[in-house]
Scaffold this motif. Sequence first.
Motif, PDB file in Angstrom:
ATOM      1  N   ILE A 209       0.838  -1.194   0.000  1.00  0.00           N
ATOM      2  CA  ILE A 209       0.000   0.000   0.000  1.00  0.00           C
ATOM      3  C   ILE A 209       0.872   1.243   0.000  1.00  0.00           C
ATOM      4  N   GLU A 210       0.412   2.288  -0.696  1.00  0.00           N
ATOM      5  CA  GLU A 210       1.110   3.580  -0.729  1.00  0.00           C
ATOM      6  C   GLU A 210       0.075   4.693  -0.597  1.00  0.00           C
ATOM      7  N   PHE A 211       0.503   5.843   0.007  1.00  0.00           N
ATOM      8  CA  PHE A 211      -0.345   7.024   0.113  1.00  0.00           C
ATOM      9  C   PHE A 211       0.354   8.194  -0.570  1.00  0.00           C
ATOM     10  N   LEU A 212      -0.369   8.911  -1.421  1.00  0.00           N
ATOM     11  CA  LEU A 212       0.182  10.079  -2.104  1.00  0.00           C
ATOM     12  C   LEU A 212      -0.699  11.290  -1.800  1.00  0.00           C
ATOM     13  N   PRO A 213      -0.095  12.429  -1.404  1.00  0.00           N
ATOM     14  CA  PRO A 213      -0.895  13.606  -1.054  1.00  0.00           C
ATOM     15  C   PRO A 213      -1.507  14.257  -2.299  1.00  0.00           C
ATOM     16  N   LEU A 214      -2.764  14.662  -2.175  1.00  0.00           N
ATOM     17  CA  LEU A 214      -3.428  15.442  -3.212  1.00  0.00           C
ATOM     18  C   LEU A 214      -3.678  16.833  -2.649  1.00  0.00           C
ATOM     19  N   SER A 215      -4.718  17.499  -3.058  1.00  0.00           N
ATOM     20  CA  SER A 215      -5.015  18.830  -2.542  1.00  0.00           C
ATOM     21  C   SER A 215      -5.679  18.752  -1.179  1.00  0.00           C
TER      22      SER A 215
ATOM     23  N   ASN B   2       4.497   2.527   5.498  1.00  0.00           N
ATOM     24  CA  ASN B   2       5.490   1.559   5.967  1.00  0.00           C
ATOM     25  C   ASN B   2       4.940   0.725   7.121  1.00  0.00           C
ATOM     26  N   TYR B   3       4.248   1.394   8.047  1.00  0.00           N
ATOM     27  CA  TYR B   3       3.677   0.678   9.192  1.00  0.00           C
ATOM     28  C   TYR B   3       2.640  -0.341   8.725  1.00  0.00           C
TER      29      TYR B   3
ATOM     30  N   GLN C 181       1.509   8.312  17.514  1.00  0.00           N
ATOM     31  CA  GLN C 181       0.722   9.066  16.539  1.00  0.00           C
ATOM     32  C   GLN C 181       0.837   8.494  15.131  1.00  0.00           C
ATOM     33  N   VAL C 182       2.028   8.000  14.754  1.00  0.00           N
ATOM     34  CA  VAL C 182       2.209   7.415  13.423  1.00  0.00           C
ATOM     35  C   VAL C 182       1.295   6.201  13.257  1.00  0.00           C
ATOM     36  N   MET C 183       1.287   5.337  14.278  1.00  0.00           N
ATOM     37  CA  MET C 183       0.441   4.148  14.214  1.00  0.00           C
ATOM     38  C   MET C 183      -1.033   4.521  14.147  1.00  0.00           C
ATOM     39  N   LEU C 184      -1.428   5.496  14.984  1.00  0.00           N
ATOM     40  CA  LEU C 184      -2.837   5.899  15.011  1.00  0.00           C
ATOM     41  C   LEU C 184      -3.263   6.488  13.677  1.00  0.00           C
TER      42      LEU C 184
ATOM     43  N   GLU D 193       5.089  11.851   6.305  1.00  0.00           N
ATOM     44  CA  GLU D 193       4.136  11.256   7.250  1.00  0.00           C
ATOM     45  C   GLU D 193       3.326  10.150   6.583  1.00  0.00           C
ATOM     46  N   LEU D 194       2.930  10.386   5.328  1.00  0.00           N
ATOM     47  CA  LEU D 194       2.179   9.362   4.592  1.00  0.00           C
ATOM     48  C   LEU D 194       3.060   8.141   4.338  1.00  0.00           C
ATOM     49  N   GLN D 195       4.348   8.377   4.074  1.00  0.00           N
ATOM     50  CA  GLN D 195       5.264   7.257   3.842  1.00  0.00           C
ATOM     51  C   GLN D 195       5.426   6.431   5.118  1.00  0.00           C
TER      52      GLN D 195
END
Length: 340
Positions: free
Chosen positions: A130-136, A172-173, A203-206, A166-168
């Motif tokens: 899974i990956e997260f990429l920031p949008l607007s 990763n988690y 906070q990262v896990m949450l 932060e999304l990365q």
Amino acid sequence: MLLLKALIERYISDGQPVGSRALSKDSEFKLSPATIRNVMSDLEDLGLIHSPHTSAGRVPTVSGYRLFVDMLLTVKPLQSEEFLRLSKSLTAKDNPADVIGTASRLLSELTQMAGVVTLPKRELLYLRHIEFLPLSNTRVLVIFVTNEQEVHNKIITTSKLFTSPELQQAANYLNSVYSGKSLLTIREAVLKELQDDRERMNQVMLDAIKMAQLTFESSTEKEDFVLTGETNLMDFSELSDRDQLRQLFDAFSQKQGVIHLLDQCMKAEGVQIFIGEESGYQAFHHCSLVTSSYSVSDEVVGVLGVIGPTRMAYEKIIPYVDVTAKLLGAALNPKSASPS
């Protein structure tokens, strides 16, 4: 029962009510038309055949078809050329949707009826990455890979603005904890963690768990299927009534009833057959559905089948459905061996 078998086979073949004289000419029976009429009268009293309109001939009832399918049917194995056509067409492809569409089309072409295949249930997919990429603003594009090669995209809206690092960290988690688990398992685990384990989570896990909840929460969309050859059904006289056709095509377009019916087949092994009103849906009272579940990695993920008139050649349709289900599962899971 042999007389019932002969009557149903003749009706399936000819599509015309079968009379005692026609059966008396069958070389298998050394009975007079009068004797056959008496037997047919007994079968009618048992609710296995009936006389349509004022015709002197008889046709099977749903109960008659059910007895025929369960006890009297002789299933014919696929001819070698038919099996080769199926096995060559249903091979692993980059896009699983393509092989699912091919399976539906082949069932329709081989039977000249409607072929239907449900898409694999999302909760039976397994997360690989899974990956997260920031949008607007607070919108985030989620890209996740399931099973061997299926790529999915989804846009979620988070409760706060995240930076790319932060999304990365969140991705990763989640990859470290949930890679290889089914989406259903992930949804259940995420809900449990949000309810029970907030105090021990940093906070990262949450943040990661909250984003996973947004990504994998139950979809409100209807589970879908691929349907091919529904117009073939217009060629059968028993389905040609305008009101019947309208009900049938409305059921296809609304989908929910069809999906509910096919979902029932996922709970049982092997070929399942619904005849006429056994389906529980008015639109299918003049139809039969011959279905079989298909599996990926030894888990049932969907159902395929043939929809046609109750007067279908069950002995031919059943092996088409059975073999196609096995080949489809193998094509969606290339590591498994092809069925023999």
